[in-house]
Design a protein around this motif. Structure first.
Motif, PDB file in Angstrom:
ATOM      1  N   LEU A  38       4.126   2.948  50.078  1.00  0.00           N
ATOM      2  CA  LEU A  38       4.106   1.720  50.872  1.00  0.00           C
ATOM      3  C   LEU A  38       4.457   0.509  50.018  1.00  0.00           C
ATOM      4  N   LYS A  39       3.966   0.511  48.789  1.00  0.00           N
ATOM      5  CA  LYS A  39       4.226  -0.611  47.883  1.00  0.00           C
ATOM      6  C   LYS A  39       5.719  -0.774  47.631  1.00  0.00           C
ATOM      7  N   TYR A  40       6.389   0.343  47.390  1.00  0.00           N
ATOM      8  CA  TYR A  40       7.813   0.262  47.041  1.00  0.00           C
ATOM      9  C   TYR A  40       8.738   0.207  48.256  1.00  0.00           C
ATOM     10  N   SER A  41       8.145   0.277  49.450  1.00  0.00           N
ATOM     11  CA  SER A  41       8.977   0.130  50.654  1.00  0.00           C
ATOM     12  C   SER A  41       9.396  -1.327  50.854  1.00  0.00           C
ATOM     13  N   THR A  42       8.609  -2.263  50.294  1.00  0.00           N
ATOM     14  CA  THR A  42       8.794  -3.722  50.422  1.00  0.00           C
ATOM     15  C   THR A  42       8.623  -4.218  51.858  1.00  0.00           C
ATOM     16  N   LYS A  43       8.155  -3.367  52.759  1.00  0.00           N
ATOM     17  CA  LYS A  43       7.971  -3.765  54.161  1.00  0.00           C
ATOM     18  C   LYS A  43       6.511  -4.080  54.481  1.00  0.00           C
ATOM     19  N   VAL A  44       5.630  -3.802  53.513  1.00  0.00           N
ATOM     20  CA  VAL A  44       4.190  -3.896  53.765  1.00  0.00           C
ATOM     21  C   VAL A  44       3.571  -4.940  52.845  1.00  0.00           C
ATOM     22  N   SER A  45       2.696  -5.776  53.408  1.00  0.00           N
ATOM     23  CA  SER A  45       2.039  -6.797  52.589  1.00  0.00           C
ATOM     24  C   SER A  45       0.554  -6.510  52.361  1.00  0.00           C
ATOM     25  N   VAL A  46      -0.072  -5.741  53.263  1.00  0.00           N
ATOM     26  CA  VAL A  46      -1.498  -5.432  53.132  1.00  0.00           C
ATOM     27  C   VAL A  46      -1.723  -3.956  53.445  1.00  0.00           C
ATOM     28  N   ILE A  47      -2.518  -3.296  52.604  1.00  0.00           N
ATOM     29  CA  ILE A  47      -2.881  -1.889  52.812  1.00  0.00           C
ATOM     30  C   ILE A  47      -4.404  -1.784  52.858  1.00  0.00           C
ATOM     31  N   ASN A  54     -11.721  -2.320  48.870  1.00  0.00           N
ATOM     32  CA  ASN A  54     -11.196  -3.573  49.424  1.00  0.00           C
ATOM     33  C   ASN A  54      -9.742  -3.400  49.847  1.00  0.00           C
ATOM     34  N   ALA A  55      -9.296  -4.316  50.693  1.00  0.00           N
ATOM     35  CA  ALA A  55      -7.889  -4.300  51.100  1.00  0.00           C
ATOM     36  C   ALA A  55      -7.005  -4.559  49.882  1.00  0.00           C
ATOM     37  N   ILE A  56      -5.833  -3.930  49.867  1.00  0.00           N
ATOM     38  CA  ILE A  56      -4.864  -4.127  48.791  1.00  0.00           C
ATOM     39  C   ILE A  56      -3.806  -5.106  49.285  1.00  0.00           C
ATOM     40  N   VAL A  57      -3.725  -6.262  48.636  1.00  0.00           N
ATOM     41  CA  VAL A  57      -2.730  -7.272  48.998  1.00  0.00           C
ATOM     42  C   VAL A  57      -1.557  -7.156  48.029  1.00  0.00           C
ATOM     43  N   LEU A  58      -0.385  -6.893  48.579  1.00  0.00           N
ATOM     44  CA  LEU A  58       0.798  -6.663  47.750  1.00  0.00           C
ATOM     45  C   LEU A  58       1.595  -7.950  47.548  1.00  0.00           C
ATOM     46  N   ASP A  59       2.259  -8.018  46.444  1.00  0.00           N
ATOM     47  CA  ASP A  59       3.157  -9.138  46.172  1.00  0.00           C
ATOM     48  C   ASP A  59       4.490  -8.819  46.838  1.00  0.00           C
ATOM     49  N   SER A  60       4.483  -8.898  48.162  1.00  0.00           N
ATOM     50  CA  SER A  60       5.638  -8.487  48.940  1.00  0.00           C
ATOM     51  C   SER A  60       5.772  -9.376  50.170  1.00  0.00           C
ATOM     52  N   PRO A  61       6.991  -9.670  50.601  1.00  0.00           N
ATOM     53  CA  PRO A  61       7.187 -10.470  51.810  1.00  0.00           C
ATOM     54  C   PRO A  61       7.077  -9.636  53.088  1.00  0.00           C
ATOM     55  N   GLY A  62       6.668  -8.373  52.954  1.00  0.00           N
ATOM     56  CA  GLY A  62       6.614  -7.484  54.111  1.00  0.00           C
ATOM     57  C   GLY A  62       5.804  -8.055  55.253  1.00  0.00           C
ATOM     58  N   LYS A  63       6.233  -7.778  56.475  1.00  0.00           N
ATOM     59  CA  LYS A  63       5.567  -8.340  57.649  1.00  0.00           C
ATOM     60  C   LYS A  63       4.621  -7.357  58.330  1.00  0.00           C
ATOM     61  N   TYR A  64       4.391  -6.204  57.676  1.00  0.00           N
ATOM     62  CA  TYR A  64       3.519  -5.204  58.277  1.00  0.00           C
ATOM     63  C   TYR A  64       2.284  -4.940  57.424  1.00  0.00           C
ATOM     64  N   CYS A  65       1.231  -4.476  58.089  1.00  0.00           N
ATOM     65  CA  CYS A  65      -0.019  -4.080  57.434  1.00  0.00           C
ATOM     66  C   CYS A  65      -0.304  -2.640  57.851  1.00  0.00           C
ATOM     67  N   VAL A  66      -0.717  -1.821  56.914  1.00  0.00           N
ATOM     68  CA  VAL A  66      -0.989  -0.408  57.192  1.00  0.00           C
ATOM     69  C   VAL A  66      -2.441  -0.094  56.870  1.00  0.00           C
ATOM     70  N   CYS A  67      -3.127   0.514  57.826  1.00  0.00           N
ATOM     71  CA  CYS A  67      -4.501   0.995  57.634  1.00  0.00           C
ATOM     72  C   CYS A  67      -4.452   2.510  57.718  1.00  0.00           C
ATOM     73  N   ARG A  92       1.862  -8.610  60.867  1.00  0.00           N
ATOM     74  CA  ARG A  92       1.146  -9.827  60.507  1.00  0.00           C
ATOM     75  C   ARG A  92       1.280 -10.872  61.608  1.00  0.00           C
ATOM     76  N   PRO A  93       0.222 -11.584  61.935  1.00  0.00           N
ATOM     77  CA  PRO A  93       0.305 -12.624  62.965  1.00  0.00           C
ATOM     78  C   PRO A  93       1.366 -13.669  62.617  1.00  0.00           C
ATOM     79  N   GLU A  94       1.964 -14.231  63.643  1.00  0.00           N
ATOM     80  CA  GLU A  94       3.030 -15.210  63.451  1.00  0.00           C
ATOM     81  C   GLU A  94       2.565 -16.409  62.629  1.00  0.00           C
ATOM     82  N   ASP A  95       1.287 -16.768  62.784  1.00  0.00           N
ATOM     83  CA  ASP A  95       0.785 -17.957  62.089  1.00  0.00           C
ATOM     84  C   ASP A  95       0.227 -17.637  60.702  1.00  0.00           C
TER      85      ASP A  95
END
Length: 233
Positions: A38-47, A54-67, A92-95
């Motif tokens: 997921l980290k290297y997909s660059t599509k995900v920002s939170v895992i 704890n949640a893993i916050v990635l240094d990525s502009p990805g707009k999706y979160c995966v649980c 991720r929410p628009e806001d």
């Protein structure tokens, strides 16, 4: 999973996860593999993973979160029963701007953009929904691809009379659950009991054959055991 015994991945890893469950060696490996993918997909920002505190916050502009639960049913690994992986995908929410946060995944199930599970048994199957039907894909090892094998799967209109619950917890059940289970066991056509102890396997059978799967809250676990974000939703 198939090579776990050969490679020495059976047994406990010596730690306990955030739900208080003993972690297996293959839990750890599965968690690492999913997080890296997921980290290297660059599509995900939170895992959010069952194996992480704890949640893993990635240094990525990805707009999706995966649980996810990287390996559901890991207590069955050592005896080679079916296990699987469960996942839920949120947008991720628009806001929500800037780095991702755990608030990005605290959404209603109706906000899911995709969800499903993979089951590792006699075959490897991936069951997916994007909100318009449930579809089953089966891995063809000869080409390394998942092929669509069942489209728009629905629980049969005339389902099998099966109930699936951990009756080892019956002494802790609340009266409505006890009454229901006694009712189906003593019906004119008694329900059959089927319980694997791996949610993926029990849910997969229920989707294909019908019946009921449940893991109710009880006096021992007042909040239940199923995780809302990626299992119940």
């Amino acid at each position: 999973v198939r090579k776990a015994g050969i490679l020495g991945y059976y047994g406990l890893a010596g730690s306990v996860n955030v739900q208080g469950e003993d972690v297996k060696k293959l839990d750890v490996l599965s968690d690492e593999n999913f997080i890296n993918a997921l980290k290297y997909s660059t599509k995900v920002s939170v895992i959010v993973s069952e194996e992480q505190d704890n949640a893993i916050v990635l240094d990525s502009p990805g707009k999706y979160c995966v649980c996810m639960d990287p390996l559901d049913g890991s207590s069955n690994i050592d005896c080679s029963l079916s296990v699987g992986s469960i996942f839920a995908i949120y947008k991720r929410p628009e806001d929500s701007t800037g780095p991702g946060s755990v608030n990005d995944v605290l959404q209603a199930g109706s906000k899911l953009v995709g969800a499903g599970y993979c089951m590792y048994g006699s075959s490897t199957q991936m069951v997916l929904t994007f909100g318009t039907g449930v579809h089953v894909f089966t891995l063809d090892p000869s080409v390394g691809e998942f092929l669509l094998t069942f489209k728009d799967v629905k629980i049969p209109k005339e389902p099998k009379t099966i109930y699936s619950v951990n009756e080892g917890n019956s002494m802790y059940w609340h009266a409505p659950v006890t009454n229901f289970v006694n009712k189906v066991k003593n019906a004119s056509k008694p329900y059959s009991a089927r319980y694997v102890g791996s949610m993926v396997a029990d849910v997969h059978r229920t989707i294909l054959y019908g019946g009921i799967f449940m893991y109710p809250n009880d006096k021992k676990s007042p909040n239940g055991k199923l995780r809302l974000l990626y299992e119940a939703n």
